[in-house]
Motif scaffolding. Structure first.
Motif, PDB file in Angstrom:
ATOM      1  N   ALA A  97      76.528  20.335  55.159  1.00 10.15           N
ATOM      2  CA  ALA A  97      75.832  20.340  56.435  1.00 10.15           C
ATOM      3  C   ALA A  97      76.710  20.079  57.643  1.00 10.15           C
ATOM      4  O   ALA A  97      76.316  20.416  58.761  1.00 10.15           O
ATOM      5  CB  ALA A  97      74.695  19.312  56.414  1.00 10.15           C
ATOM      6  N   ASP A  98      77.881  19.450  57.480  1.00  4.58           N
ATOM      7  CA  ASP A  98      78.645  19.104  58.670  1.00  4.58           C
ATOM      8  C   ASP A  98      80.023  19.745  58.653  1.00  4.58           C
ATOM      9  O   ASP A  98      80.587  20.051  57.606  1.00  4.58           O
ATOM     10  CB  ASP A  98      78.754  17.587  58.846  1.00  4.58           C
ATOM     11  CG  ASP A  98      79.506  16.927  57.707  1.00  4.58           C
ATOM     12  OD1 ASP A  98      80.730  16.821  57.803  1.00  4.58           O
ATOM     13  OD2 ASP A  98      78.857  16.547  56.724  1.00  4.58           O
ATOM     14  N   ALA A  99      80.562  19.922  59.858  1.00  3.08           N
ATOM     15  CA  ALA A  99      81.812  20.643  60.030  1.00  3.08           C
ATOM     16  C   ALA A  99      82.978  19.948  59.331  1.00  3.08           C
ATOM     17  O   ALA A  99      83.863  20.609  58.781  1.00  3.08           O
ATOM     18  CB  ALA A  99      82.103  20.816  61.525  1.00  3.08           C
ATOM     19  N   ALA A 100      82.997  18.622  59.344  1.00  5.16           N
ATOM     20  CA  ALA A 100      84.087  17.892  58.701  1.00  5.16           C
ATOM     21  C   ALA A 100      84.114  18.162  57.202  1.00  5.16           C
ATOM     22  O   ALA A 100      85.192  18.354  56.607  1.00  5.16           O
ATOM     23  CB  ALA A 100      83.948  16.397  58.973  1.00  5.16           C
ATOM     24  N   ALA A 101      82.949  18.190  56.578  1.00  2.00           N
ATOM     25  CA  ALA A 101      82.886  18.469  55.142  1.00  2.00           C
ATOM     26  C   ALA A 101      83.316  19.902  54.847  1.00  2.00           C
ATOM     27  O   ALA A 101      83.963  20.175  53.828  1.00  2.00           O
ATOM     28  CB  ALA A 101      81.471  18.218  54.626  1.00  2.00           C
ATOM     29  N   LYS A 102      82.968  20.828  55.738  1.00  2.00           N
ATOM     30  CA  LYS A 102      83.396  22.214  55.548  1.00  2.00           C
ATOM     31  C   LYS A 102      84.919  22.325  55.630  1.00  2.00           C
ATOM     32  O   LYS A 102      85.551  23.026  54.827  1.00  2.00           O
ATOM     33  CB  LYS A 102      82.746  23.117  56.604  1.00  2.00           C
ATOM     34  CG  LYS A 102      81.240  23.250  56.474  1.00  2.00           C
ATOM     35  CD  LYS A 102      80.705  24.104  57.627  1.00  2.00           C
ATOM     36  CE  LYS A 102      79.201  24.084  57.688  1.00  2.00           C
ATOM     37  NZ  LYS A 102      78.674  24.855  58.837  1.00  2.00           N
ATOM     38  N   ARG A 103      85.519  21.632  56.602  1.00  2.86           N
ATOM     39  CA  ARG A 103      86.979  21.660  56.729  1.00  2.86           C
ATOM     40  C   ARG A 103      87.645  21.110  55.471  1.00  2.86           C
ATOM     41  O   ARG A 103      88.638  21.655  54.981  1.00  2.86           O
ATOM     42  CB  ARG A 103      87.423  20.857  57.954  1.00  2.86           C
ATOM     43  CG  ARG A 103      87.164  21.547  59.278  1.00  2.86           C
ATOM     44  CD  ARG A 103      87.921  20.857  60.404  1.00  2.86           C
ATOM     45  NE  ARG A 103      87.507  19.465  60.596  1.00  2.86           N
ATOM     46  CZ  ARG A 103      86.508  19.083  61.369  1.00  2.86           C
ATOM     47  NH1 ARG A 103      85.806  19.986  62.053  1.00  2.86           N
ATOM     48  NH2 ARG A 103      86.202  17.799  61.502  1.00  2.86           N
ATOM     49  N   ALA A 104      87.096  20.024  54.954  1.00  2.00           N
ATOM     50  CA  ALA A 104      87.672  19.407  53.761  1.00  2.00           C
ATOM     51  C   ALA A 104      87.557  20.340  52.552  1.00  2.00           C
ATOM     52  O   ALA A 104      88.497  20.453  51.748  1.00  2.00           O
ATOM     53  CB  ALA A 104      86.976  18.076  53.476  1.00  2.00           C
ATOM     54  N   LEU A 105      86.434  21.004  52.429  1.00  2.73           N
ATOM     55  CA  LEU A 105      86.227  21.906  51.296  1.00  2.73           C
ATOM     56  C   LEU A 105      87.145  23.124  51.405  1.00  2.73           C
ATOM     57  O   LEU A 105      87.701  23.590  50.401  1.00  2.73           O
ATOM     58  CB  LEU A 105      84.764  22.330  51.238  1.00  2.73           C
ATOM     59  CG  LEU A 105      84.297  23.062  49.981  1.00  2.73           C
ATOM     60  CD1 LEU A 105      84.559  22.231  48.735  1.00  2.73           C
ATOM     61  CD2 LEU A 105      82.809  23.396  50.094  1.00  2.73           C
ATOM     62  N   PHE A 106      87.313  23.627  52.610  1.00  2.00           N
ATOM     63  CA  PHE A 106      88.221  24.756  52.844  1.00  2.00           C
ATOM     64  C   PHE A 106      89.641  24.368  52.444  1.00  2.00           C
ATOM     65  O   PHE A 106      90.357  25.117  51.763  1.00  2.00           O
ATOM     66  CB  PHE A 106      88.142  25.164  54.318  1.00  2.00           C
ATOM     67  CG  PHE A 106      88.961  26.375  54.683  1.00  2.00           C
ATOM     68  CD1 PHE A 106      89.143  27.423  53.804  1.00  2.00           C
ATOM     69  CD2 PHE A 106      89.530  26.470  55.941  1.00  2.00           C
ATOM     70  CE1 PHE A 106      89.879  28.550  54.158  1.00  2.00           C
ATOM     71  CE2 PHE A 106      90.278  27.585  56.312  1.00  2.00           C
ATOM     72  CZ  PHE A 106      90.456  28.624  55.413  1.00  2.00           C
ATOM     73  N   ALA A 107      90.059  23.168  52.855  1.00  2.00           N
ATOM     74  CA  ALA A 107      91.410  22.710  52.535  1.00  2.00           C
ATOM     75  C   ALA A 107      91.594  22.486  51.037  1.00  2.00           C
ATOM     76  O   ALA A 107      92.659  22.776  50.474  1.00  2.00           O
ATOM     77  CB  ALA A 107      91.712  21.422  53.297  1.00  2.00           C
ATOM     78  N   ALA A 108      90.552  21.983  50.381  1.00  2.00           N
ATOM     79  CA  ALA A 108      90.670  21.643  48.961  1.00  2.00           C
ATOM     80  C   ALA A 108      90.624  22.864  48.053  1.00  2.00           C
ATOM     81  O   ALA A 108      91.277  22.880  46.997  1.00  2.00           O
ATOM     82  CB  ALA A 108      89.554  20.677  48.572  1.00  2.00           C
ATOM     83  N   THR A 109      89.866  23.889  48.435  1.00  3.80           N
ATOM     84  CA  THR A 109      89.636  25.022  47.532  1.00  3.80           C
ATOM     85  C   THR A 109      90.284  26.319  47.996  1.00  3.80           C
ATOM     86  O   THR A 109      90.542  27.210  47.175  1.00  3.80           O
ATOM     87  CB  THR A 109      88.129  25.288  47.373  1.00  3.80           C
ATOM     88  OG1 THR A 109      87.590  25.725  48.633  1.00  3.80           O
ATOM     89  CG2 THR A 109      87.395  24.036  46.908  1.00  3.80           C
ATOM     90  N   GLY A 110      90.506  26.466  49.298  1.00  2.00           N
ATOM     91  CA  GLY A 110      90.976  27.734  49.833  1.00  2.00           C
ATOM     92  C   GLY A 110      89.888  28.779  49.934  1.00  2.00           C
ATOM     93  O   GLY A 110      90.137  29.903  50.398  1.00  2.00           O
ATOM     94  N   ALA A 111      88.676  28.438  49.509  1.00  2.00           N
ATOM     95  CA  ALA A 111      87.560  29.387  49.595  1.00  2.00           C
ATOM     96  C   ALA A 111      87.119  29.534  51.042  1.00  2.00           C
ATOM     97  O   ALA A 111      87.065  28.555  51.792  1.00  2.00           O
ATOM     98  CB  ALA A 111      86.397  28.912  48.733  1.00  2.00           C
ATOM     99  N   GLN A 112      86.780  30.747  51.423  1.00  2.00           N
ATOM    100  CA  GLN A 112      86.397  31.018  52.813  1.00  2.00           C
ATOM    101  C   GLN A 112      84.909  30.886  53.080  1.00  2.00           C
ATOM    102  O   GLN A 112      84.494  30.811  54.236  1.00  2.00           O
ATOM    103  CB  GLN A 112      86.847  32.437  53.207  1.00  2.00           C
ATOM    104  CG  GLN A 112      88.356  32.598  53.289  1.00  2.00           C
ATOM    105  CD  GLN A 112      88.933  33.230  52.024  1.00  2.00           C
ATOM    106  OE1 GLN A 112      88.299  33.254  50.987  1.00  2.00           O
ATOM    107  NE2 GLN A 112      90.155  33.729  52.123  1.00  2.00           N
ATOM    108  N   ALA A 113      84.092  30.865  52.033  1.00  2.00           N
ATOM    109  CA  ALA A 113      82.644  30.807  52.218  1.00  2.00           C
ATOM    110  C   ALA A 113      82.011  30.015  51.082  1.00  2.00           C
ATOM    111  O   ALA A 113      82.642  29.770  50.045  1.00  2.00           O
ATOM    112  CB  ALA A 113      82.056  32.224  52.276  1.00  2.00           C
TER     113      ALA A 113
END
Length: 208
Positions: free
Chosen positions: A104-120
């Motif tokens: 739900a929040d932008a910070a969590a999205k940034r962390a997930l992007f950094a951890a997985t490299g997944a774009q969506a």
């Protein structure tokens, strides 16, 4: 026969124009798995996860359609079928991660992007990929970005869906009554969702 798994009733109406069969998962991984299994039992020979997705890569803007090469789910990487994806315009070179819940929040999205490299991210595609793998069927993912990476989702968005994949208006209104400050965020989300639906409607499709 292609079986389309969606989270929302609105997505199912768009998917129905492609022919095949459509099952609604109600916006949960478990519901998506049940929908995919139902389609397999009904004779589907390929599965497509179709609908909206959240953006993790800031380059993905609302309304953009991705046809990911791979889906990350439960520590596994599932490869989409290139021939099936070609019927929807072809693979786009993206990776999608299967979420267990809405991010739900932008910070969590940034962390997930950094951890997985997944774009969506979405909640259905991991379940669809697993069911397809278990039954030896090809699968593909066709998803339009709704909420972009930099946006926090308003609380009402987290309670909006019922089990049939429809918007539960009363739940939304109760949430807004408790926190009226989320109205601008809801309006922005509605605009982005409209862009995403237009993106899905514009998907080209080749029956064979």
């Amino acid at each position: 026969m292609i079986g389309f798994v969606t989270g929302l009733a609105a997505e199912a109406r768009i998917a129905a124009r492609f022919g095949g069969a459509v099952a609604i998962g109600g916006g949960t991984p478990a519901g998506a798995a049940e929908a995919a299994l139902r389609l397999v039992r009904d004779g589907a020979t390929a599965l497509v996860s179709f609908g909206l997705a959240g953006g993790l890569d800031p380059a993905l803007r609302p309304g953009m359609v991705v046809v990911p090469d791979t889906v990350l789910a439960g520590g596994r990487r599932f490869a989409a079928d290139a021939r099936l994806a070609a019927r929807f315009g072809g693979l786009t070179g993206h990776c999608l991660v299967a979420g267990d819940a809405i991010v739900a929040d932008a910070a969590a999205k940034r962390a997930l992007f950094a951890a997985t490299g997944a774009q969506a991210i979405d909640l259905e595609s991991g379940s669809v990929a697993r069911v397809a793998d278990e039954h030896g069927l090809p699968f593909a993912v066709v998803r339009a970005i709704c909420d972009p990476a930099e946006r926090d989702l308003p609380p009402a968005a987290l309670v909006a869906l019922d089990h049939g994949g429809a918007i539960g208006l009363l739940a939304v209104l109760r949430s807004v009554a408790r926190r009226p400050g989320q109205i601008p965020g809801l309006l922005a989300l509605a605009r982005d969702a409209a862009r995403a639906r237009r993106g899905l409607v514009g998907v080209s499709y080749r029956p064979r």
